[in-house]
Design an enzyme around this catalytic site. Structure first.
Site, PDB file in Angstrom:
ATOM      1  CG  HIS A  72      32.020  51.761  68.421  1.00  0.00           C
ATOM      2  ND1 HIS A  72      31.354  52.713  67.666  1.00  0.00           N
ATOM      3  CD2 HIS A  72      31.077  50.850  68.751  1.00  0.00           C
ATOM      4  CE1 HIS A  72      30.082  52.369  67.550  1.00  0.00           C
ATOM      5  NE2 HIS A  72      29.872  51.236  68.199  1.00  0.00           N
ATOM      6  CG  ASP A  74      34.002  53.620  64.627  1.00  0.00           C
ATOM      7  OD1 ASP A  74      33.830  53.185  65.792  1.00  0.00           O
ATOM      8  OD2 ASP A  74      33.978  52.869  63.638  1.00  0.00           O
ATOM      9  CD  GLU A 139      30.920  47.997  66.262  1.00  0.00           C
ATOM     10  OE1 GLU A 139      30.366  46.906  66.420  1.00  0.00           O
ATOM     11  OE2 GLU A 139      30.367  48.953  65.697  1.00  0.00           O
TER      12      GLU A 139
HETATM   13 ZN   LIG Z   1      27.957  50.330  68.006  1.00  0.00          ZN
END
Ligand SMILES: [Zn+2]
Length: 381
Positions: A72, A74, A139
């Site tokens: 991820h 983010d 996530e």
């Molecule tokens: Zn993580």
């Protein structure tokens, strides 16, 4: 390609990712950067946005087996930036550590996996199978429009994943000591116990939900759910919030609100947990309302080809003998596990994740990239 090349490329890519302030669900251009890099070595790029969430599916090759590298872009919020010793999006390097939000959770893992794939594809033209990247910007948030969405899209197209490595920071004391091969389930509950509000001087006119709930709570926290098994620790229950009372000292509260969460081993089912706790409340004659949130199903990848390949690479590169475990919070591995034969999580140490002054050791970062490359080489050449 030399170790120095691997080092420089991974550090440079990580710096570029950290300098994009992608606080969940923002991606801030991270996936465009990754797409450009992967396209450069022959991946076909598919952006799979869902709502405000950006997702990237990039695939090299069309043959089976398909090995997926997942992660991820983010990151969690920084908290008060003045508590940091550097700007959390500056990617400053001090004493061989890069500081910044997302350096270890998990832009470091993403950078290390991307440069691993770049090196593999520049050294080998005969890949037996396919490699794909599954990258989301959701996530750390609700995790509904991210990996779950991509997995559902792949499922609807009839695509299968053979093996998946999620590059989350799984290591504990040193790089390579822990490979996560599953996760416990997570079941939460808000329980509201109702009584009758009144004056503390007239208890016969009131019914105190705190008093009524106290013996129930004592029993609740002492339930032994299971013993755990070869792959999972025993199920645990923790009360996280408890609230009753109006703030006044002379009022018996009318309700008591209790939040609790169980991290469960698959030996105990959510249905069994729910019915046991509701029966216990009933036996204590509580007037109780339960709101259950089944937030993650457990999953397990039994020791097999993928765990063996990662264990072997870890030992060859670091000399460390990795342990398989299923501890820790939930992760997107739970969605991928519904479509993949084998899923594991492997990455750098996690001591500073979600903290002020999050950082990654640059030797660990580069070594992780070499381990990912070796696993891919093992599985696909
Ligand atoms: Zn993580």
């Amino acid at each position: 390609m030399t170790t120095q090349d691997a080092t420089d490329a991974t550090i440079d890519l990580l710096k570029e990712l950290v300098q994009r302030p992608s606080v969940t669900p923002e991606d801030s251009g991270c996936q465009d950067l990754l797409a450009e890099r992967l396209e450069g070595v022959g991946f076909s790029i598919e952006h799979m946005p869902c709502g405000e969430v950006k997702n990237l599916w990039a695939r090299y090759g069309s043959e089976a087996p398909l090995v997926v590298l997942a992660g991820h872009t983010d990151v969690v919020p920084t908290g008060d930036e003045s508590d940091w010793k550097v700007n959390p999006f500056s990617a400053e390097i001090i004493d061989n550590k890069m500081y910044g939000r997302g350096t270890s959770d998990m832009k470091g893992g993403v950078a290390a996996m991307v440069t691993a794939a770049e090196r593999l594809l520049s050294n080998h033209t005969n890949i037996k199978g396919s490699i794909a990247f599954l990258i989301t910007s959701d996530e750390e948030g609700p995790a509904i429009d991210g990996t779950r969405h991509v997995v559902e899209t792949l499922r609807s197209r009839g695509e299968k994943i053979d093996q998946c490595i999620v590059g989350e920071p799984s290591s504990s004391e040193q790089l390579g000591d822990v490979i996560r091969h599953g996760r416990r389930g997570s079941l939460g509950c808000r329980l509201v116990v109702r009584g009758i509000q009144g004056h503390v001087a007239y208890p016969h006119l009131a019914r105190n939900p705190v008093h009524e709930a106290a013996p129930f709570l004592t029993e609740l926290v002492s339930i032994v759910w299971d013993e755990g098994n070869d792959y999972f620790p025993p199920t645990t229950l923790q009360i996280s919030n408890i609230h009753g009372g109006t703030g006044a000292t002379n009022v018996v509260p009318g309700t008591l609100t209790i939040d609790f969460n169980l991290r469960y081993c698959p030996d105990t089912t959510p249905d069994h947990i729910r019915s046991t706790i509701e029966q216990l409340a009933h036996s204590h004659e509580l007037e109780a309302d339960f709101t259950w949130v089944d937030s993650a199903n457990p999953f397990i990848t039994k020791p097999g080809p993928l765990t063996a390949a990662v264990e072997r690479a870890v030992t060859q590169v670091t000399g460390v003998t990795a342990k398989l475990n299923t501890a820790g919070g939930t992760s997107d591995g739970r969605f991928i596990a519904t479509l993949a034969e084998e899923v594991i999580e492997f990455g750098t140490t996690n001591a500073t994740i979600h903290q002020v002054n999050e950082c990654v050791d640059l030797d660990e970062l580069t070594t992780a990239s070499i381990i990912y490359e070796r696993v891919l080489t093992d599985l696909l050449t």
